[in-house]
Design a protein around this motif. Structure first.
Motif, PDB file in Angstrom:
ATOM      1  N   PRO A 125       0.838  -1.206   0.000  1.00 33.92           N
ATOM      2  CA  PRO A 125       0.000   0.000   0.000  1.00 33.92           C
ATOM      3  C   PRO A 125       0.877   1.262   0.000  1.00 33.92           C
ATOM      4  N   GLY A 126       0.520   2.231  -0.804  1.00 38.56           N
ATOM      5  CA  GLY A 126       1.300   3.464  -0.932  1.00 38.56           C
ATOM      6  C   GLY A 126       0.929   4.492   0.114  1.00 38.56           C
ATOM      7  N   ILE A 127       1.554   4.394   1.277  1.00 36.47           N
ATOM      8  CA  ILE A 127       1.316   5.347   2.362  1.00 36.47           C
ATOM      9  C   ILE A 127       2.648   6.008   2.705  1.00 36.47           C
ATOM     10  N   SER A 128       2.741   7.321   2.417  1.00 39.31           N
ATOM     11  CA  SER A 128       3.985   8.051   2.631  1.00 39.31           C
ATOM     12  C   SER A 128       3.703   9.548   2.491  1.00 39.31           C
ATOM     13  N   ASP A 129       4.618  10.375   3.007  1.00 41.36           N
ATOM     14  CA  ASP A 129       4.479  11.831   2.861  1.00 41.36           C
ATOM     15  C   ASP A 129       4.786  12.273   1.438  1.00 41.36           C
ATOM     16  N   TYR A 130       5.712  11.552   0.794  1.00 46.08           N
ATOM     17  CA  TYR A 130       6.040  11.812  -0.599  1.00 46.08           C
ATOM     18  C   TYR A 130       6.539  10.507  -1.208  1.00 46.08           C
ATOM     19  N   PHE A 131       6.657  10.507  -2.535  1.00 47.40           N
ATOM     20  CA  PHE A 131       7.064   9.304  -3.262  1.00 47.40           C
ATOM     21  C   PHE A 131       8.176   9.654  -4.233  1.00 47.40           C
ATOM     22  N   GLU A 132       9.119   8.736  -4.388  1.00 52.30           N
ATOM     23  CA  GLU A 132      10.186   8.882  -5.366  1.00 52.30           C
ATOM     24  C   GLU A 132       9.913   7.897  -6.496  1.00 52.30           C
ATOM     25  N   LEU A 133      10.105   8.354  -7.709  1.00 57.17           N
ATOM     26  CA  LEU A 133       9.907   7.510  -8.882  1.00 57.17           C
ATOM     27  C   LEU A 133      11.206   7.439  -9.653  1.00 57.17           C
ATOM     28  N   ARG A 134      11.531   6.252 -10.135  1.00 55.54           N
ATOM     29  CA  ARG A 134      12.754   6.036 -10.914  1.00 55.54           C
ATOM     30  C   ARG A 134      12.394   5.293 -12.187  1.00 55.54           C
ATOM     31  N   ALA A 135      13.120   5.590 -13.247  1.00 54.35           N
ATOM     32  CA  ALA A 135      12.897   4.881 -14.506  1.00 54.35           C
ATOM     33  C   ALA A 135      14.202   4.802 -15.281  1.00 54.35           C
ATOM     34  N   GLU A 136      14.359   3.691 -15.999  1.00 58.84           N
ATOM     35  CA  GLU A 136      15.529   3.518 -16.856  1.00 58.84           C
ATOM     36  C   GLU A 136      15.121   2.783 -18.122  1.00 58.84           C
ATOM     37  N   VAL A 137      15.856   3.064 -19.180  1.00 58.65           N
ATOM     38  CA  VAL A 137      15.625   2.395 -20.457  1.00 58.65           C
ATOM     39  C   VAL A 137      16.468   1.131 -20.490  1.00 58.65           C
ATOM     40  N   LEU A 138      15.822   0.014 -20.750  1.00 54.60           N
ATOM     41  CA  LEU A 138      16.534  -1.252 -20.883  1.00 54.60           C
ATOM     42  C   LEU A 138      17.058  -1.437 -22.297  1.00 54.60           C
ATOM     43  N   ARG A 139      16.262  -0.974 -23.277  1.00 51.15           N
ATOM     44  CA  ARG A 139      16.649  -1.072 -24.688  1.00 51.15           C
ATOM     45  C   ARG A 139      15.996   0.058 -25.459  1.00 51.15           C
ATOM     46  N   LEU A 140      16.810   0.761 -26.224  1.00 50.30           N
ATOM     47  CA  LEU A 140      16.302   1.815 -27.097  1.00 50.30           C
ATOM     48  C   LEU A 140      16.582   1.412 -28.527  1.00 50.30           C
ATOM     49  N   GLY A 141      15.541   0.919 -29.199  1.00 48.11           N
ATOM     50  CA  GLY A 141      15.662   0.542 -30.594  1.00 48.11           C
ATOM     51  C   GLY A 141      15.254   1.689 -31.495  1.00 48.11           C
ATOM     52  N   SER A 142      15.214   1.429 -32.792  1.00 49.37           N
ATOM     53  CA  SER A 142      14.833   2.483 -33.734  1.00 49.37           C
ATOM     54  C   SER A 142      13.323   2.718 -33.749  1.00 49.37           C
ATOM     55  N   ARG A 143      12.538   1.739 -33.298  1.00 49.44           N
ATOM     56  CA  ARG A 143      11.074   1.877 -33.284  1.00 49.44           C
ATOM     57  C   ARG A 143      10.452   1.695 -31.904  1.00 49.44           C
ATOM     58  N   VAL A 144      11.069   0.880 -31.053  1.00 50.67           N
ATOM     59  CA  VAL A 144      10.496   0.558 -29.747  1.00 50.67           C
ATOM     60  C   VAL A 144      11.554   0.694 -28.653  1.00 50.67           C
ATOM     61  N   ALA A 145      11.134   1.229 -27.506  1.00 44.26           N
ATOM     62  CA  ALA A 145      11.998   1.307 -26.325  1.00 44.26           C
ATOM     63  C   ALA A 145      11.337   0.535 -25.192  1.00 44.26           C
ATOM     64  N   ASN A 146      12.147  -0.151 -24.411  1.00 39.57           N
ATOM     65  CA  ASN A 146      11.656  -0.905 -23.254  1.00 39.57           C
ATOM     66  C   ASN A 146      12.227  -0.283 -21.989  1.00 39.57           C
ATOM     67  N   THR A 147      11.369  -0.138 -20.976  1.00 35.93           N
ATOM     68  CA  THR A 147      11.773   0.530 -19.741  1.00 35.93           C
ATOM     69  C   THR A 147      11.398  -0.290 -18.506  1.00 35.93           C
ATOM     70  N   ARG A 148      12.039   0.092 -17.392  1.00 35.75           N
ATOM     71  CA  ARG A 148      11.702  -0.459 -16.073  1.00 35.75           C
ATOM     72  C   ARG A 148      11.550   0.741 -15.135  1.00 35.75           C
ATOM     73  N   MET A 149      10.518   0.713 -14.278  1.00 33.69           N
ATOM     74  CA  MET A 149      10.232   1.826 -13.390  1.00 33.69           C
ATOM     75  C   MET A 149       9.978   1.334 -11.963  1.00 33.69           C
ATOM     76  N   GLU A 150      10.172   2.253 -10.990  1.00 30.78           N
ATOM     77  CA  GLU A 150       9.933   1.948  -9.578  1.00 30.78           C
ATOM     78  C   GLU A 150       9.205   3.122  -8.923  1.00 30.78           C
ATOM     79  N   PHE A 151       8.344   2.794  -7.962  1.00 30.64           N
ATOM     80  CA  PHE A 151       7.584   3.774  -7.182  1.00 30.64           C
ATOM     81  C   PHE A 151       7.885   3.497  -5.720  1.00 30.64           C
ATOM     82  N   LEU A 152       8.585   4.422  -5.051  1.00 37.39           N
ATOM     83  CA  LEU A 152       9.071   4.193  -3.692  1.00 37.39           C
ATOM     84  C   LEU A 152       8.527   5.224  -2.710  1.00 37.39           C
TER      85      LEU A 152
END
Length: 169
Positions: A125-152
């Motif tokens: 459950p998301g209970i906090s005064d604030y939240f940090e979000l992170r994201a990174e690209v796993l693969r950046l192709g010419s047409r499609v990009a794949n990412t991974r994200m976190e909500f802390l």
């Protein structure tokens, strides 16, 4: 902001380090935080903008509550903000890939960016005064990009994780 570049032939960062121009940082921040109005509604604020990882913050407020009895953030806020962060990570990676272009020209590359697929895992459950979000690209192709994200939470507890694919052409 310092950026490690990635080549098209290798997913490994090159040892050279460069910085995005102030014009690019300001333009991308304005686009993400102001011009994408829904991000403003969510309260997303960029805290770090690097080619290999972007971070942002959302302060908890009454309008984001999903369960009034526990002051828990709404799952839709989590999902939408993780999707936005994946898109921001792709924008930063595209910006880094095309450093030979002028900052304004790179900012125009994002007009065709769109989510193809998004999967969110709600872990706690998301209970906090604030939240940090992170994201990174796993693969950046010419047409499609794949990412991974976190909500802390403010204490670093992982509340949700996500993976997404974005159309970039």
């Amino acid at each position: 902001m310092t950026i490690n570049t990635m080549t098209r032939s290798s997913p490994h960062p090159k040892p050279s380090v460069f910085e995005f121009e102030e014009e690019f940082i300001t333009g991308l921040t304005s686009m993400f935080e102001e011009k994408i109005v829904f991000n403003r509604v969510l309260g997303l604020k960029i805290t770090s903008l690097k080619a290999e990882r972007v971070t942002a913050r959302i302060d908890m407020r009454h309008e984001l509550v999903g369960h009034y009895a526990y002051n828990r953030i709404h799952g839709g806020v989590i999902s939408a903000s993780l999707d936005a962060m994946g898109g921001l990570a792709v924008m930063a990676a595209i910006g880094a890939r095309h450093m030979d272009e002028a900052p304004l020209q790179r900012l125009h590359r994002f007009s065709r960016l769109g989510t193809i697929d998004l999967r969110v895992d709600y872990l706690r459950p998301g209970i906090s005064d604030y939240f940090e979000l992170r994201a990174e690209v796993l693969r950046l192709g010419s047409r499609v990009a794949n990412t991974r994200m976190e909500f802390l939470g403010a204490d670093g507890t992982l509340f949700s994780s996500a993976a997404a694919a974005y159309i970039v052409s």
